[in-house]
Design a protein around this motif. Structure first.
Motif, mmCIF file in Angstrom:
data_model
loop_
_atom_site.group_PDB
_atom_site.id
_atom_site.type_symbol
_atom_site.label_atom_id
_atom_site.label_comp_id
_atom_site.label_asym_id
_atom_site.label_seq_id
_atom_site.Cartn_x
_atom_site.Cartn_y
_atom_site.Cartn_z
ATOM 1 N N GLU A 99 16.328 -5.275 -0.876
ATOM 2 C CA GLU A 99 15.274 -5.022 -1.476
ATOM 3 C C GLU A 99 14.152 -4.622 -0.645
ATOM 4 O O GLU A 99 14.334 -4.977 0.618
ATOM 5 C CB GLU A 99 14.940 -6.371 -2.403
ATOM 6 N N PHE A 101 11.318 -6.125 -0.281
ATOM 7 C CA PHE A 101 10.699 -7.212 0.394
ATOM 8 C C PHE A 101 11.503 -7.616 1.716
ATOM 9 O O PHE A 101 10.836 -8.028 2.754
ATOM 10 C CB PHE A 101 10.655 -8.220 -0.542
ATOM 11 N N ILE A 435 2.748 -10.449 2.463
ATOM 12 C CA ILE A 435 3.745 -10.951 1.266
ATOM 13 C C ILE A 435 2.907 -10.661 -0.257
ATOM 14 O O ILE A 435 3.223 -10.176 -1.153
ATOM 15 C CB ILE A 435 3.926 -12.444 1.309
ATOM 16 N N CYS A 436 1.601 -11.207 -0.110
ATOM 17 C CA CYS A 436 0.896 -11.287 -1.237
ATOM 18 C C CYS A 436 0.552 -9.819 -1.826
ATOM 19 O O CYS A 436 0.635 -9.346 -2.882
ATOM 20 C CB CYS A 436 -0.643 -11.888 -1.232
ATOM 21 N N GLY A 438 2.276 -7.107 -0.997
ATOM 22 C CA GLY A 438 3.580 -6.418 -1.576
ATOM 23 C C GLY A 438 3.908 -6.889 -3.060
ATOM 24 O O GLY A 438 4.406 -5.916 -3.786
ATOM 25 N N LYS A 439 3.756 -8.379 -3.429
ATOM 26 C CA LYS A 439 3.923 -8.640 -4.677
ATOM 27 C C LYS A 439 2.952 -7.970 -5.694
ATOM 28 O O LYS A 439 3.298 -7.516 -6.702
ATOM 29 C CB LYS A 439 3.766 -10.226 -4.801
ATOM 30 N N ILE A 440 1.454 -7.937 -5.198
ATOM 31 C CA ILE A 440 0.468 -7.354 -6.155
ATOM 32 C C ILE A 440 0.906 -5.789 -6.364
ATOM 33 O O ILE A 440 0.778 -5.202 -7.439
ATOM 34 C CB ILE A 440 -0.861 -7.373 -5.506
ATOM 35 N N ASP A 442 3.966 -4.362 -6.330
ATOM 36 C CA ASP A 442 5.074 -4.443 -7.166
ATOM 37 C C ASP A 442 4.834 -4.413 -8.641
ATOM 38 O O ASP A 442 5.328 -3.757 -9.564
ATOM 39 C CB ASP A 442 6.253 -5.345 -6.817
ATOM 40 N N ASN A 443 3.897 -5.475 -9.011
ATOM 41 C CA ASN A 443 3.405 -5.774 -10.273
ATOM 42 C C ASN A 443 2.145 -5.074 -11.043
ATOM 43 O O ASN A 443 2.185 -4.811 -11.940
ATOM 44 C CB ASN A 443 2.916 -7.299 -10.202
#
Length: 513
Positions: A99, A101, A435-436, A438-440, A442-443
Protein backbone atom coordinates in the motif's frame (compact mmCIF):
# COMPACT_ATOMS: atom_id res chain seq x y z
CA UNK A 1 51.51 46.07 36.79
CA UNK A 2 53.04 42.69 37.64
CA UNK A 3 49.79 41.67 39.32
CA UNK A 4 47.91 42.45 36.12
CA UNK A 5 50.28 40.28 34.11
CA UNK A 6 49.67 37.37 36.47
CA UNK A 7 45.93 37.28 35.83
CA UNK A 8 44.78 34.24 33.88
CA UNK A 9 44.23 35.17 30.24
CA UNK A 10 42.38 33.28 27.56
CA UNK A 11 44.16 35.41 24.98
CA UNK A 12 47.36 33.56 25.85
CA UNK A 13 45.67 30.24 26.59
CA UNK A 14 45.81 30.24 30.39
CA UNK A 15 42.91 28.47 32.06
CA UNK A 16 41.71 27.31 35.43
CA UNK A 17 40.84 23.72 36.31
CA UNK A 18 37.23 24.54 37.14
CA UNK A 19 36.49 26.35 33.86
CA UNK A 20 34.36 24.59 31.24
CA UNK A 21 35.88 23.70 27.85
CA UNK A 22 32.80 24.74 25.95
CA UNK A 23 32.65 28.10 27.71
CA UNK A 24 36.30 28.84 27.00
CA UNK A 25 35.93 27.84 23.36
CA UNK A 26 33.01 30.20 22.76
CA UNK A 27 34.62 33.08 24.63
CA UNK A 28 37.82 32.61 22.62
CA UNK A 29 35.86 32.66 19.36
CA UNK A 30 34.55 36.11 20.32
CA UNK A 31 38.04 37.35 21.03
CA UNK A 32 39.46 35.87 17.84
CA UNK A 33 37.13 38.07 15.82
CA UNK A 34 38.91 41.12 17.23
CA UNK A 35 42.31 39.82 16.19
CA UNK A 36 41.49 37.77 13.09
CA UNK A 37 44.96 37.99 11.58
CA UNK A 38 46.47 36.04 14.48
CA UNK A 39 44.36 33.01 13.60
CA UNK A 40 45.90 32.74 10.13
CA UNK A 41 49.50 32.71 11.32
CA UNK A 42 51.38 30.29 13.51
CA UNK A 43 52.10 31.58 16.99
CA UNK A 44 52.95 30.25 20.41
CA UNK A 45 50.43 30.10 23.25
CA UNK A 46 50.98 29.16 26.88
CA UNK A 47 48.58 26.65 28.38
CA UNK A 48 48.49 26.51 32.15
CA UNK A 49 46.72 23.67 33.93
CA UNK A 50 47.59 22.23 37.34
CA UNK A 51 50.56 24.57 37.35
CA UNK A 52 52.24 23.08 34.26
CA UNK A 53 53.22 25.22 31.29
CA UNK A 54 53.26 23.80 27.77
CA UNK A 55 53.85 25.32 24.34
CA UNK A 56 51.60 24.66 21.36
CA UNK A 57 51.36 26.06 17.85
CA UNK A 58 48.12 27.14 16.23
CA UNK A 59 47.77 26.39 12.53
CA UNK A 60 45.12 26.05 9.81
CA UNK A 61 45.56 23.11 7.43
CA UNK A 62 44.41 23.02 3.80
CA UNK A 63 43.14 19.51 4.51
CA UNK A 64 40.26 21.02 6.51
CA UNK A 65 38.37 21.79 3.28
CA UNK A 66 38.71 18.22 2.09
CA UNK A 67 37.41 16.94 5.45
CA UNK A 68 34.28 19.07 5.37
CA UNK A 69 33.65 18.32 1.68
CA UNK A 70 34.04 14.59 2.34
CA UNK A 71 31.53 14.84 5.17
CA UNK A 72 29.18 16.85 2.99
CA UNK A 73 29.46 14.17 0.29
CA UNK A 74 28.51 11.22 2.47
CA UNK A 75 25.77 13.32 4.07
CA UNK A 76 24.45 13.93 0.54
CA UNK A 77 24.57 10.19 -0.25
CA UNK A 78 22.55 9.40 2.86
CA UNK A 79 19.91 12.13 2.55
CA UNK A 80 19.36 11.17 -1.11
CA UNK A 81 17.99 7.84 0.10
CA UNK A 82 15.46 9.45 2.44
CA UNK A 83 13.16 10.40 -0.43
CA UNK A 84 14.17 7.95 -3.18
CA UNK A 85 11.16 5.70 -2.47
CA UNK A 86 8.58 8.37 -1.70
CA UNK A 87 9.13 10.45 -4.83
CA UNK A 88 8.16 7.42 -7.01
CA UNK A 89 5.68 6.07 -4.49
CA UNK A 90 3.28 4.66 -7.08
CA UNK A 91 6.03 2.72 -8.87
CA UNK A 92 7.31 1.00 -5.72
CA UNK A 93 3.72 0.26 -4.65
CA UNK A 94 3.17 -1.71 -7.84
CA UNK A 95 6.58 -3.39 -7.82
CA UNK A 96 6.42 -4.68 -4.24
CA UNK A 97 2.63 -5.06 -4.11
CA UNK A 98 2.21 -2.92 -0.98
CA UNK A 99 0.00 0.00 0.00
CA UNK A 100 0.93 3.65 -0.37
CA UNK A 101 1.12 4.06 3.41
CA UNK A 102 3.73 1.30 3.55
CA UNK A 103 5.95 3.14 1.08
CA UNK A 104 5.48 6.32 3.15
CA UNK A 105 7.21 4.47 5.98
CA UNK A 106 10.34 4.18 3.83
CA UNK A 107 10.74 7.93 4.44
CA UNK A 108 9.26 8.03 7.93
CA UNK A 109 11.74 5.39 9.13
CA UNK A 110 14.39 8.13 8.95
CA UNK A 111 12.33 10.21 11.38
CA UNK A 112 11.43 7.32 13.68
CA UNK A 113 15.00 6.03 14.01
CA UNK A 114 16.32 9.47 14.90
CA UNK A 115 14.17 9.88 18.02
CA UNK A 116 15.53 7.09 20.28
CA UNK A 117 19.12 7.15 18.99
CA UNK A 118 20.00 10.86 18.89
CA UNK A 119 20.96 11.18 22.56
CA UNK A 120 23.29 8.14 22.78
CA UNK A 121 24.88 9.16 19.46
CA UNK A 122 25.44 12.74 20.66
CA UNK A 123 27.01 11.36 23.84
CA UNK A 124 29.22 9.05 21.74
CA UNK A 125 30.32 12.01 19.60
CA UNK A 126 31.42 13.86 22.74
CA UNK A 127 33.29 10.82 24.09
CA UNK A 128 34.82 9.18 21.00
CA UNK A 129 35.19 12.05 18.56
CA UNK A 130 34.70 12.63 14.85
CA UNK A 131 36.52 9.70 13.23
CA UNK A 132 34.61 6.97 15.07
CA UNK A 133 31.28 8.64 14.28
CA UNK A 134 32.25 9.13 10.62
CA UNK A 135 33.31 5.48 10.28
CA UNK A 136 30.09 4.17 11.81
CA UNK A 137 27.96 6.52 9.69
CA UNK A 138 29.56 5.58 6.37
CA UNK A 139 29.73 1.86 7.25
CA UNK A 140 26.02 1.76 8.10
CA UNK A 141 25.15 3.75 5.00
CA UNK A 142 27.27 1.48 2.79
CA UNK A 143 25.77 -1.67 4.32
CA UNK A 144 22.24 -0.33 3.81
CA UNK A 145 22.83 0.37 0.11
CA UNK A 146 24.16 -3.14 -0.58
CA UNK A 147 21.25 -4.72 1.28
CA UNK A 148 18.94 -2.81 -1.05
CA UNK A 149 20.83 -4.19 -4.06
CA UNK A 150 19.80 -7.72 -2.97
CA UNK A 151 16.15 -6.71 -2.54
CA UNK A 152 15.13 -6.10 -6.17
CA UNK A 153 12.43 -8.76 -6.27
CA UNK A 154 8.71 -8.20 -5.66
CA UNK A 155 8.67 -10.61 -2.69
CA UNK A 156 11.63 -9.00 -0.88
CA UNK A 157 10.09 -5.82 0.48
CA UNK A 158 11.22 -6.73 4.01
CA UNK A 159 14.83 -6.81 2.77
CA UNK A 160 14.62 -3.36 1.19
CA UNK A 161 13.05 -2.07 4.41
CA UNK A 162 16.02 -3.49 6.36
CA UNK A 163 18.40 -1.66 4.02
CA UNK A 164 16.50 1.58 4.50
CA UNK A 165 16.63 1.10 8.28
CA UNK A 166 20.43 0.80 8.14
CA UNK A 167 20.60 4.04 6.14
CA UNK A 168 18.25 5.77 8.58
CA UNK A 169 20.48 4.70 11.48
CA UNK A 170 23.49 6.14 9.64
CA UNK A 171 21.65 9.47 9.41
CA UNK A 172 21.63 9.77 13.21
CA UNK A 173 25.45 9.71 13.10
CA UNK A 174 25.48 12.44 10.44
CA UNK A 175 23.07 15.23 11.35
CA UNK A 176 24.93 16.43 14.44
CA UNK A 177 28.43 16.56 12.93
CA UNK A 178 28.65 19.85 10.93
CA UNK A 179 29.15 22.13 13.94
CA UNK A 180 31.63 19.70 15.51
CA UNK A 181 33.74 19.46 12.33
CA UNK A 182 33.70 23.24 12.02
CA UNK A 183 34.98 23.84 15.55
CA UNK A 184 37.65 21.10 15.47
CA UNK A 185 39.12 21.92 12.04
CA UNK A 186 38.40 25.57 11.21
CA UNK A 187 39.45 29.01 12.39
CA UNK A 188 36.96 31.11 14.28
CA UNK A 189 36.09 33.28 11.28
CA UNK A 190 35.44 30.19 9.12
CA UNK A 191 33.16 28.23 11.46
CA UNK A 192 29.85 29.40 9.97
CA UNK A 193 31.01 28.80 6.40
CA UNK A 194 32.20 25.28 7.22
CA UNK A 195 28.98 24.45 9.04
CA UNK A 196 26.94 25.75 6.10
CA UNK A 197 28.84 23.49 3.67
CA UNK A 198 27.99 20.49 5.84
CA UNK A 199 24.30 21.39 6.06
CA UNK A 200 24.08 22.19 2.34
CA UNK A 201 25.32 18.68 1.53
CA UNK A 202 22.29 17.24 3.29
CA UNK A 203 19.89 19.58 1.49
CA UNK A 204 21.51 18.93 -1.90
CA UNK A 205 21.13 15.20 -1.31
CA UNK A 206 17.38 15.64 -0.78
CA UNK A 207 17.20 17.74 -3.95
CA UNK A 208 18.94 15.01 -5.96
CA UNK A 209 16.62 12.47 -4.31
CA UNK A 210 13.68 14.34 -5.76
CA UNK A 211 15.23 14.61 -9.24
CA UNK A 212 17.12 11.41 -10.02
CA UNK A 213 14.83 8.45 -9.09
CA UNK A 214 12.04 9.46 -11.54
CA UNK A 215 14.71 9.62 -14.27
CA UNK A 216 16.35 6.28 -13.45
CA UNK A 217 13.11 4.40 -12.72
CA UNK A 218 10.44 5.14 -15.34
CA UNK A 219 6.83 4.05 -14.83
CA UNK A 220 6.71 1.02 -17.13
CA UNK A 221 4.47 -2.07 -17.08
CA UNK A 222 7.10 -4.77 -17.69
CA UNK A 223 8.12 -5.97 -14.19
CA UNK A 224 11.47 -7.39 -15.36
CA UNK A 225 12.42 -4.10 -16.96
CA UNK A 226 11.22 -2.25 -13.88
CA UNK A 227 13.40 -4.45 -11.67
CA UNK A 228 16.36 -3.73 -13.96
CA UNK A 229 15.90 0.05 -13.63
CA UNK A 230 15.48 -0.17 -9.83
CA UNK A 231 18.66 -2.26 -9.56
CA UNK A 232 20.57 0.32 -11.61
CA UNK A 233 19.57 3.02 -9.12
CA UNK A 234 20.52 0.83 -6.15
CA UNK A 235 23.88 -0.18 -7.69
CA UNK A 236 24.83 3.45 -8.39
CA UNK A 237 23.97 4.42 -4.82
CA UNK A 238 25.91 1.46 -3.39
CA UNK A 239 28.96 2.25 -5.53
CA UNK A 240 29.04 5.87 -4.37
CA UNK A 241 28.48 4.86 -0.73
CA UNK A 242 31.31 2.31 -0.92
CA UNK A 243 33.73 4.84 -2.40
CA UNK A 244 32.89 7.36 0.31
CA UNK A 245 33.34 4.71 3.04
CA UNK A 246 36.81 3.83 1.72
CA UNK A 247 37.78 7.50 1.57
CA UNK A 248 36.70 7.99 5.19
CA UNK A 249 38.71 4.92 6.26
CA UNK A 250 41.84 6.14 4.47
CA UNK A 251 41.87 9.91 4.93
CA UNK A 252 39.33 11.13 7.51
CA UNK A 253 41.26 12.39 10.54
CA UNK A 254 39.97 12.77 14.07
CA UNK A 255 41.51 16.22 14.34
CA UNK A 256 44.45 18.22 12.92
CA UNK A 257 47.87 17.70 14.44
CA UNK A 258 47.92 21.29 15.63
CA UNK A 259 44.75 23.07 16.82
CA UNK A 260 43.13 25.73 14.58
CA UNK A 261 42.19 28.11 17.40
CA UNK A 262 43.23 29.04 20.90
CA UNK A 263 39.96 27.52 22.09
CA UNK A 264 40.79 24.11 20.61
CA UNK A 265 44.30 24.27 22.06
CA UNK A 266 42.76 24.93 25.45
CA UNK A 267 40.19 22.17 25.02
CA UNK A 268 42.86 19.55 24.35
CA UNK A 269 44.37 20.14 27.78
CA UNK A 270 41.18 19.65 29.75
CA UNK A 271 39.61 16.38 30.80
CA UNK A 272 36.24 15.50 29.15
CA UNK A 273 34.82 14.80 32.61
CA UNK A 274 34.55 18.54 33.19
CA UNK A 275 31.60 18.68 30.76
CA UNK A 276 28.34 17.10 31.94
CA UNK A 277 26.05 16.07 29.10
CA UNK A 278 23.16 15.33 31.47
CA UNK A 279 23.46 18.69 33.21
CA UNK A 280 23.42 20.44 29.83
CA UNK A 281 20.20 18.65 28.82
CA UNK A 282 18.53 19.60 32.11
CA UNK A 283 19.50 23.25 31.72
CA UNK A 284 18.05 23.31 28.20
CA UNK A 285 14.79 21.79 29.42
CA UNK A 286 14.48 24.58 32.00
CA UNK A 287 14.93 27.26 29.35
CA UNK A 288 11.34 28.36 28.61
CA UNK A 289 12.02 30.37 25.40
CA UNK A 290 13.96 27.42 24.00
CA UNK A 291 11.19 24.98 24.89
CA UNK A 292 8.77 27.16 22.94
CA UNK A 293 11.21 27.18 20.01
CA UNK A 294 11.42 23.37 20.15
CA UNK A 295 7.63 23.25 19.70
CA UNK A 296 7.44 25.81 16.88
CA UNK A 297 10.48 24.38 15.07
CA UNK A 298 8.93 20.92 15.18
CA UNK A 299 5.65 22.21 13.74
CA UNK A 300 7.34 23.95 10.80
CA UNK A 301 9.90 21.31 9.87
CA UNK A 302 7.36 18.53 10.50
CA UNK A 303 5.17 20.14 7.82
CA UNK A 304 8.15 20.22 5.45
CA UNK A 305 8.81 16.49 6.03
CA UNK A 306 5.14 15.69 5.36
CA UNK A 307 5.10 17.72 2.12
CA UNK A 308 8.32 16.06 0.91
CA UNK A 309 7.13 12.54 1.73
CA UNK A 310 3.69 12.92 0.18
CA UNK A 311 4.63 15.15 -2.77
CA UNK A 312 4.41 12.35 -5.34
CA UNK A 313 0.92 11.37 -4.20
CA UNK A 314 -0.30 14.97 -4.32
CA UNK A 315 1.09 15.67 -7.81
CA UNK A 316 0.00 12.35 -9.34
CA UNK A 317 -3.56 12.79 -8.08
CA UNK A 318 -3.97 16.01 -10.10
CA UNK A 319 -1.42 15.35 -12.87
CA UNK A 320 -1.39 11.59 -13.69
CA UNK A 321 1.81 10.28 -15.27
CA UNK A 322 3.87 13.28 -14.15
CA UNK A 323 6.30 11.41 -11.88
CA UNK A 324 9.25 13.19 -13.48
CA UNK A 325 7.74 16.63 -12.89
CA UNK A 326 6.88 15.63 -9.32
CA UNK A 327 10.61 15.11 -8.78
CA UNK A 328 11.40 18.43 -10.43
CA UNK A 329 8.90 20.20 -8.19
CA UNK A 330 10.62 18.64 -5.17
CA UNK A 331 13.96 19.81 -6.54
CA UNK A 332 12.52 23.32 -6.92
CA UNK A 333 11.40 23.31 -3.27
CA UNK A 334 14.86 22.37 -2.01
CA UNK A 335 16.89 24.66 -4.30
CA UNK A 336 14.65 27.61 -3.45
CA UNK A 337 15.07 26.75 0.23
CA UNK A 338 18.87 26.69 -0.08
CA UNK A 339 18.73 30.18 -1.62
CA UNK A 340 16.40 31.27 1.17
CA UNK A 341 18.77 29.87 3.79
CA UNK A 342 21.71 31.78 2.31
CA UNK A 343 19.82 35.07 2.11
CA UNK A 344 18.44 34.72 5.63
CA UNK A 345 21.90 33.88 6.97
CA UNK A 346 23.43 37.00 5.39
CA UNK A 347 20.54 39.07 6.72
CA UNK A 348 21.05 37.72 10.25
CA UNK A 349 24.79 38.41 10.15
CA UNK A 350 24.09 42.05 9.29
CA UNK A 351 21.04 42.79 11.44
CA UNK A 352 21.04 40.26 14.32
CA UNK A 353 17.22 40.41 14.22
CA UNK A 354 16.74 36.74 15.09
CA UNK A 355 13.19 36.76 16.38
CA UNK A 356 11.85 39.22 13.80
CA UNK A 357 13.41 37.28 10.91
CA UNK A 358 12.28 33.91 12.27
CA UNK A 359 8.72 35.18 12.78
CA UNK A 360 8.58 36.74 9.31
CA UNK A 361 9.82 33.59 7.58
CA UNK A 362 7.40 31.49 9.64
CA UNK A 363 4.45 33.66 8.61
CA UNK A 364 5.52 33.53 4.97
CA UNK A 365 5.75 29.72 5.22
CA UNK A 366 2.11 29.74 6.33
CA UNK A 367 1.12 32.03 3.46
CA UNK A 368 3.13 29.94 0.98
CA UNK A 369 1.46 26.74 2.16
CA UNK A 370 -1.96 28.36 1.85
CA UNK A 371 -1.27 29.51 -1.73
CA UNK A 372 0.17 26.10 -2.67
CA UNK A 373 -2.91 24.34 -1.25
CA UNK A 374 -5.39 26.35 -3.31
CA UNK A 375 -3.41 26.38 -6.59
CA UNK A 376 -2.38 22.71 -6.72
CA UNK A 377 -5.59 21.61 -8.44
CA UNK A 378 -5.80 24.41 -11.03
CA UNK A 379 -4.41 22.17 -13.77
CA UNK A 380 -1.33 24.23 -14.62
CA UNK A 381 2.02 22.66 -13.69
CA UNK A 382 3.90 25.93 -14.14
CA UNK A 383 1.73 27.44 -11.37
CA UNK A 384 2.62 24.52 -9.09
CA UNK A 385 6.33 25.08 -9.81
CA UNK A 386 6.00 28.75 -8.83
CA UNK A 387 3.99 28.19 -5.66
CA UNK A 388 6.15 25.22 -4.60
CA UNK A 389 9.29 27.32 -5.13
CA UNK A 390 7.87 30.12 -2.96
CA UNK A 391 6.89 27.58 -0.30
CA UNK A 392 10.36 26.03 -0.34
CA UNK A 393 12.09 29.41 -0.16
CA UNK A 394 10.51 30.12 3.22
CA UNK A 395 9.75 26.67 4.68
CA UNK A 396 13.13 25.10 3.89
CA UNK A 397 14.84 28.44 4.49
CA UNK A 398 13.51 28.32 8.05
CA UNK A 399 15.67 25.29 8.94
CA UNK A 400 18.97 27.13 9.66
CA UNK A 401 17.08 30.08 11.16
CA UNK A 402 15.67 27.83 13.85
CA UNK A 403 19.13 26.47 14.64
CA UNK A 404 20.68 29.94 14.86
CA UNK A 405 17.87 31.28 17.05
CA UNK A 406 18.28 28.21 19.27
CA UNK A 407 22.00 28.85 19.68
CA UNK A 408 21.26 32.44 20.71
CA UNK A 409 18.68 31.36 23.29
CA UNK A 410 20.82 28.58 24.79
CA UNK A 411 24.35 30.03 24.74
CA UNK A 412 26.78 28.79 26.07
CA UNK A 413 25.36 25.26 25.81
CA UNK A 414 26.71 22.87 23.18
CA UNK A 415 25.21 23.54 19.74
CA UNK A 416 25.02 19.81 19.05
CA UNK A 417 22.80 19.24 22.07
CA UNK A 418 20.38 22.06 21.31
CA UNK A 419 20.18 21.13 17.62
CA UNK A 420 19.58 17.51 18.62
CA UNK A 421 16.52 18.53 20.64
CA UNK A 422 15.21 20.67 17.77
CA UNK A 423 15.70 17.82 15.29
CA UNK A 424 14.03 15.35 17.64
CA UNK A 425 10.94 17.58 17.79
CA UNK A 426 10.93 17.84 13.99
CA UNK A 427 11.04 14.04 13.59
CA UNK A 428 8.13 13.52 16.01
CA UNK A 429 5.92 16.06 14.27
CA UNK A 430 7.10 14.83 10.87
CA UNK A 431 5.81 11.32 11.58
CA UNK A 432 2.53 12.62 13.01
CA UNK A 433 1.88 15.03 10.13
CA UNK A 434 2.83 12.54 7.42
CA UNK A 435 0.49 9.87 8.78
CA UNK A 436 -2.39 12.29 9.41
CA UNK A 437 -2.06 14.17 6.13
CA UNK A 438 -1.79 10.89 4.21
CA UNK A 439 -5.04 9.64 5.74
CA UNK A 440 -6.79 12.96 5.08
CA UNK A 441 -5.65 12.91 1.43
CA UNK A 442 -6.96 9.36 1.03
CA UNK A 443 -10.39 10.25 2.44
CA UNK A 444 -10.92 13.94 1.65
CA UNK A 445 -8.40 14.93 -1.04
CA UNK A 446 -5.21 17.00 -1.26
CA UNK A 447 -6.84 20.35 -0.43
CA UNK A 448 -8.04 19.13 2.96
CA UNK A 449 -4.63 17.57 3.64
CA UNK A 450 -2.79 20.79 2.88
CA UNK A 451 -5.26 22.89 4.91
CA UNK A 452 -4.47 20.54 7.80
CA UNK A 453 -0.81 21.60 7.60
CA UNK A 454 -1.79 25.28 7.21
CA UNK A 455 -3.59 25.18 10.56
CA UNK A 456 -0.46 24.03 12.38
CA UNK A 457 1.77 26.52 10.55
CA UNK A 458 -0.56 29.28 11.72
CA UNK A 459 -0.39 27.98 15.31
CA UNK A 460 3.40 27.88 15.06
CA UNK A 461 3.50 31.47 13.78
CA UNK A 462 1.44 32.67 16.74
CA UNK A 463 3.59 30.76 19.25
CA UNK A 464 6.78 32.14 17.68
CA UNK A 465 5.53 35.62 18.54
CA UNK A 466 5.56 34.63 22.22
CA UNK A 467 9.21 33.51 22.26
CA UNK A 468 11.23 35.86 24.43
CA UNK A 469 14.17 37.14 22.40
CA UNK A 470 16.82 36.66 25.08
CA UNK A 471 19.92 36.61 22.89
CA UNK A 472 22.57 35.32 25.28
CA UNK A 473 25.32 35.00 22.68
CA UNK A 474 24.81 38.59 21.52
CA UNK A 475 25.01 39.79 25.12
CA UNK A 476 28.32 37.99 25.54
CA UNK A 477 29.62 39.54 22.30
CA UNK A 478 28.60 43.01 23.45
CA UNK A 479 30.29 42.45 26.80
CA UNK A 480 33.48 41.46 25.01
CA UNK A 481 33.40 44.46 22.67
CA UNK A 482 32.80 46.83 25.56
CA UNK A 483 36.17 45.90 27.03
CA UNK A 484 38.17 46.35 23.83
CA UNK A 485 39.69 49.62 22.75
CA UNK A 486 39.57 50.48 19.03
CA UNK A 487 42.19 48.39 17.21
CA UNK A 488 43.47 47.01 20.51
CA UNK A 489 43.92 43.52 21.87
CA UNK A 490 41.66 42.02 24.55
CA UNK A 491 43.23 42.24 27.97
CA UNK A 492 43.59 39.45 30.50
CA UNK A 493 41.32 41.35 32.86
CA UNK A 494 38.39 40.47 30.54
CA UNK A 495 38.49 36.85 31.63
CA UNK A 496 36.86 37.10 35.07
CA UNK A 497 33.90 39.11 33.72
CA UNK A 498 33.23 36.78 30.77
CA UNK A 499 33.62 33.63 32.84
CA UNK A 500 31.30 35.03 35.50
CA UNK A 501 28.74 35.81 32.80
CA UNK A 502 28.99 32.31 31.31
CA UNK A 503 28.66 30.66 34.73
CA UNK A 504 25.58 32.75 35.51
CA UNK A 505 23.97 31.84 32.17
CA UNK A 506 24.71 28.14 32.69
CA UNK A 507 23.28 28.04 36.19
CA UNK A 508 20.15 30.07 35.38
CA UNK A 509 19.48 30.37 31.65
CA UNK A 510 16.12 31.99 32.24
CA UNK A 511 17.73 35.00 33.92
CA UNK A 512 17.89 38.13 31.78
CA UNK A 513 21.08 40.05 32.33
Amino acid sequence: MSGENEKPSLVYGEIKDNQNVLDLEKITIMKSAVDSEDVRMEHKIRLNQNGDDTNQTIKLYKRRWFIVLLFSSYSLCNSFQWIQYGIINNIFMRFYGVESFTIDWMSMIYMLTYIPFIFPVTWLLDKKGLRVIALVATAMNCAGTWIKVTSVRPNLFAVTMLGQFCCSLAQVFILGMPSKIASVWFGSEEVSTACSIGVFGNQLGIAIGFLVPPILVPNIEDMDQLAYHISIMFYITAGVATLLFLLVVMVFQERPELPPTQAQATARCISPEQYSYTASILRLLRNKPFLLLILTYGLNVGCFYAVGTLLNRMIIEHYPGEELNAGRIGLTIIIAGMVGSLICGIWLDRTKTYKQTTLTVYLMSFVGMLVYAFTLSLGHLWVVFLTAGALGFFMTGYLPLGFEFGVELTYPECEGTSSGLLNCSAQVFGIMFTICQGKIIDNYGTLAGNIFLCVFLFIGSVLTGFIKSDLQRQKANQLAKATVSVGGRLRGVLNPFLCSYVCLVQSAPEVTL
